[in-house]
Scaffold this active site. Sequence first.
Site, PDB file in Angstrom:
ATOM      1  N   ARG A  77       0.818  -1.212   0.105  1.00 34.03           N
ATOM      2  CA  ARG A  77       0.147  -0.134  -0.200  1.00 34.03           C
ATOM      3  C   ARG A  77       0.917   1.292  -0.018  1.00 34.03           C
ATOM      4  O   ARG A  77       1.873   1.298   0.789  1.00 34.03           O
ATOM      5  CB  ARG A  77      -0.855  -0.109   1.256  1.00 34.03           C
ATOM      6  CG  ARG A  77      -1.824   1.253   1.292  1.00 34.03           C
ATOM      7  CD  ARG A  77      -2.601   1.266   2.622  1.00 34.03           C
ATOM      8  NE  ARG A  77      -3.349   2.599   2.756  1.00 34.03           N
ATOM      9  CZ  ARG A  77      -2.990   3.486   3.609  1.00 34.03           C
ATOM     10  NH1 ARG A  77      -2.669   2.919   4.829  1.00 34.03           N
ATOM     11  NH2 ARG A  77      -3.725   4.616   3.742  1.00 34.03           N
ATOM     12  N   HIS A 121      -3.027  10.873   1.000  1.00 31.15           N
ATOM     13  CA  HIS A 121      -2.271  10.834   2.207  1.00 31.15           C
ATOM     14  C   HIS A 121      -1.782  11.998   2.708  1.00 31.15           C
ATOM     15  O   HIS A 121      -0.541  11.981   2.847  1.00 31.15           O
ATOM     16  CB  HIS A 121      -1.219   9.267   2.133  1.00 31.15           C
ATOM     17  CG  HIS A 121      -0.927   9.033   3.367  1.00 31.15           C
ATOM     18  ND1 HIS A 121      -1.196   7.599   3.828  1.00 31.15           N
ATOM     19  CD2 HIS A 121      -0.581   9.462   4.817  1.00 31.15           C
ATOM     20  CE1 HIS A 121      -0.901   7.472   5.097  1.00 31.15           C
ATOM     21  NE2 HIS A 121      -0.349   8.540   5.632  1.00 31.15           N
ATOM     22  N   GLU A 166      -7.140   8.495   6.395  1.00 35.06           N
ATOM     23  CA  GLU A 166      -7.508   8.871   7.968  1.00 35.06           C
ATOM     24  C   GLU A 166      -7.987  10.197   7.878  1.00 35.06           C
ATOM     25  O   GLU A 166      -7.285  11.456   8.308  1.00 35.06           O
ATOM     26  CB  GLU A 166      -6.455   8.832   8.829  1.00 35.06           C
ATOM     27  CG  GLU A 166      -5.881   7.282   9.047  1.00 35.06           C
ATOM     28  CD  GLU A 166      -4.696   7.551   9.957  1.00 35.06           C
ATOM     29  OE1 GLU A 166      -3.953   8.572  10.512  1.00 35.06           O
ATOM     30  OE2 GLU A 166      -4.414   6.413  10.726  1.00 35.06           O
ATOM     31  N   ASN A 292      -7.048   1.523  10.210  1.00 31.39           N
ATOM     32  CA  ASN A 292      -5.852   1.856  10.848  1.00 31.39           C
ATOM     33  C   ASN A 292      -6.071   1.690  12.298  1.00 31.39           C
ATOM     34  O   ASN A 292      -6.831   2.680  12.932  1.00 31.39           O
ATOM     35  CB  ASN A 292      -5.224   3.266  10.458  1.00 31.39           C
ATOM     36  CG  ASN A 292      -4.805   3.234   9.132  1.00 31.39           C
ATOM     37  OD1 ASN A 292      -4.971   2.116   8.198  1.00 31.39           O
ATOM     38  ND2 ASN A 292      -4.489   4.272   8.572  1.00 31.39           N
ATOM     39  N   TYR A 294      -3.930   1.557  16.082  1.00 34.28           N
ATOM     40  CA  TYR A 294      -2.566   1.514  16.928  1.00 34.28           C
ATOM     41  C   TYR A 294      -2.829   1.611  18.338  1.00 34.28           C
ATOM     42  O   TYR A 294      -1.921   1.032  18.951  1.00 34.28           O
ATOM     43  CB  TYR A 294      -1.910   3.108  16.347  1.00 34.28           C
ATOM     44  CG  TYR A 294      -1.369   3.256  15.198  1.00 34.28           C
ATOM     45  CD1 TYR A 294      -0.142   2.727  14.934  1.00 34.28           C
ATOM     46  CD2 TYR A 294      -2.196   3.688  14.063  1.00 34.28           C
ATOM     47  CE1 TYR A 294       0.322   2.443  13.749  1.00 34.28           C
ATOM     48  CE2 TYR A 294      -1.519   3.771  12.676  1.00 34.28           C
ATOM     49  CZ  TYR A 294      -0.273   3.139  12.562  1.00 34.28           C
ATOM     50  OH  TYR A 294       0.051   3.136  11.277  1.00 34.28           O
ATOM     51  N   GLU A 354      -3.361  -0.663   8.316  1.00 38.59           N
ATOM     52  CA  GLU A 354      -2.198   0.219   8.994  1.00 38.59           C
ATOM     53  C   GLU A 354      -2.160  -0.574  10.314  1.00 38.59           C
ATOM     54  O   GLU A 354      -3.174  -0.706  11.061  1.00 38.59           O
ATOM     55  CB  GLU A 354      -1.967   1.519   9.290  1.00 38.59           C
ATOM     56  CG  GLU A 354      -1.488   2.401   7.957  1.00 38.59           C
ATOM     57  CD  GLU A 354      -1.419   3.839   8.046  1.00 38.59           C
ATOM     58  OE1 GLU A 354      -1.064   4.280   9.064  1.00 38.59           O
ATOM     59  OE2 GLU A 354      -1.659   4.494   7.118  1.00 38.59           O
TER      60      GLU A 354
HETATM   61  C1  PNW Z   1      -1.010   7.470  10.923  1.00 43.97           C
HETATM   62  N1  PNW Z   1      -2.690   9.829  16.413  1.00 43.97           N
HETATM   63  O1  PNW Z   1      -1.078   8.606  11.382  1.00 43.97           O
HETATM   64  C2  PNW Z   1      -0.801   7.708   9.466  1.00 43.97           C
HETATM   65  O2  PNW Z   1      -1.690   6.998   8.258  1.00 43.97           O
HETATM   66  C3  PNW Z   1       0.658   7.367   8.995  1.00 43.97           C
HETATM   67  O3  PNW Z   1       1.097   8.135   8.026  1.00 43.97           O
HETATM   68  C4  PNW Z   1       1.456   7.437  10.322  1.00 43.97           C
HETATM   69  O4  PNW Z   1       2.972   7.461   9.876  1.00 43.97           O
HETATM   70  C5  PNW Z   1       1.100   6.429  11.208  1.00 43.97           C
HETATM   71  O5  PNW Z   1      -0.217   6.468  11.470  1.00 43.97           O
HETATM   72  C6  PNW Z   1       2.064   6.572  12.492  1.00 43.97           C
HETATM   73  O6  PNW Z   1       1.761   7.527  13.227  1.00 43.97           O
HETATM   74  C7  PNW Z   1      -1.571   8.631  12.595  1.00 43.97           C
HETATM   75  O7  PNW Z   1      -2.282  10.691  16.857  1.00 43.97           O
HETATM   76  C8  PNW Z   1      -1.172  10.065  13.081  1.00 43.97           C
HETATM   77  O8  PNW Z   1      -3.803   9.231  16.903  1.00 43.97           O
HETATM   78  C9  PNW Z   1      -1.480  10.250  14.297  1.00 43.97           C
HETATM   79  C10 PNW Z   1      -2.424   9.479  15.177  1.00 43.97           C
HETATM   80  C11 PNW Z   1      -2.791   8.240  14.676  1.00 43.97           C
HETATM   81  C12 PNW Z   1      -2.386   8.022  13.330  1.00 43.97           C
END
Ligand code: PNW
Length: 449
Positions: A77, A121, A166, A292, A294, A354
């Site tokens: 991707r 993006h 996002e 995505n 995290y 992601e």
């Molecule tokens: C994503 N938050 O960004 C993006 O899609 C990527 O480009 C990035 O490198 C990756 O996650 C890791 O950060 C985020 O603060 C940026 O919640 C910030 C957040 C979540 C996702």
Amino acid sequence: MSLRQFPEGFLWGAATAAYQIEGAWNEDGKGESIWDRFTHRQHTILNGDNGDIACNHYHKMPEDVALMQALGLQTYRFSLSWPRILPEGRGQVNAKGLEFYDRLIDDLLEANIIPNITLNHWDLPQTLQELGGWVNRESIDWFADYARVVFEKLGDRVPLWTTHNEPAVLAFMGYAFGNFAPGIADYSQAFQTSHHLLVAHGKAVQVFREGNYNGEIGIVLSVNHYQPASDRQADIAACERMYQTSTALFADPLFKGEYPEPLFNWIGCHAPKIETGDLELISTPIDFVGINYYFTLNVAFAQWGGLFKLDSTQVSAPGWGQTEMGWGVNPPGLTSVLLDFKNHYGNPKLYITEGGCALPDTPNYEGFVEDWGRINYLRSHFIAAHNAIADGVNLHGYYVWTLMDNFEWAHGFSPRFGLVRVEFDSGKRIPKQSAWWYREVMNRNGVEE
Ligand code: PNW
């Protein structure tokens, strides 16, 4: 040890984004993007880093595709730099920019790697920002026209497309908190941006349908997991507002053709201007959603918490702690968000577009990175995804963020998220232990518990 086997045809891959890896910011006719401008002028990026060179992927593309092949990726991707293709955002096409992606796609297909392209993006052309960027309603047409140029040139060979990455992060970090480009701090503009992004998405999907391309098209949403900090009513309500702002604000109009009403009551005069027909456009059927995920947050009501009156703290599963971003590692949170899409949005086809972690990744005396922390992170989240599939979630693939260490937005080059280590001085790529471990997972289509 038992092997968790994934369904046949499950796709495994890795993800990147143009501004984070390409470099060559002003080469071969590329126009300036809002991230070029932001990093050059704003001085809020850690260590003053910028993406001028980044991983130099623009010049190392064939080598990088060979690396992906050696690591056994089934799908990749990546995103297109809009100003590389349309330097002024609209009008004149930069043939050299399009040719770069044309070659990348051919090289990937040659290596048996399925391309999955994201149109936006975050690196909007600066000329369009000067006209108001995503706050300007004309952005809907700018995006649809850009999508048409791209589909006409590349649409015959790309099986997977997503419109935006996002939109929540783009809208709030870029237009409300101002720590991402274009660096605006105004909640009304953030909500107007999120609305225009959604309408632009719907319009691009329609352009795609009209062209009768073979591929599938969707959108990538940021969906982290939220839980109330206590059973106090105020915390439960605050948690619900957090969910509505980051997930329902996008998923409700996409799947139900309506905005979450309680949220709109709460934001009052900050609510976006919506025109007749907008919600029909937004809810144009899509083929899949990219998730995505995290981290997991505890959310509490805070009297002084700004517009949403929210306070949130990171939650970790027992024994896990946090990554270098300060993000709480909680694999069950991934199962929860996947189930949420099954239960509330009609069990749509999903990909995890992601998932990954930033760790210090200190190389050993031979320059090799034994990143067992990342292996544990990935293993536990793959198992969490497998649990969701067992519960009936319609999940079809997993993209690790990210292929190689790169420019991590406001944090510059400091956090390393890659399966591959990049020595930014020399440009050298060194696969980490996790990359070789992941190759085995992909190979067996399963993970050891
Ligand atoms: C994503 N938050 O960004 C993006 O899609 C990527 O480009 C990035 O490198 C990756 O996650 C890791 O950060 C985020 O603060 C940026 O919640 C910030 C957040 C979540 C996702």
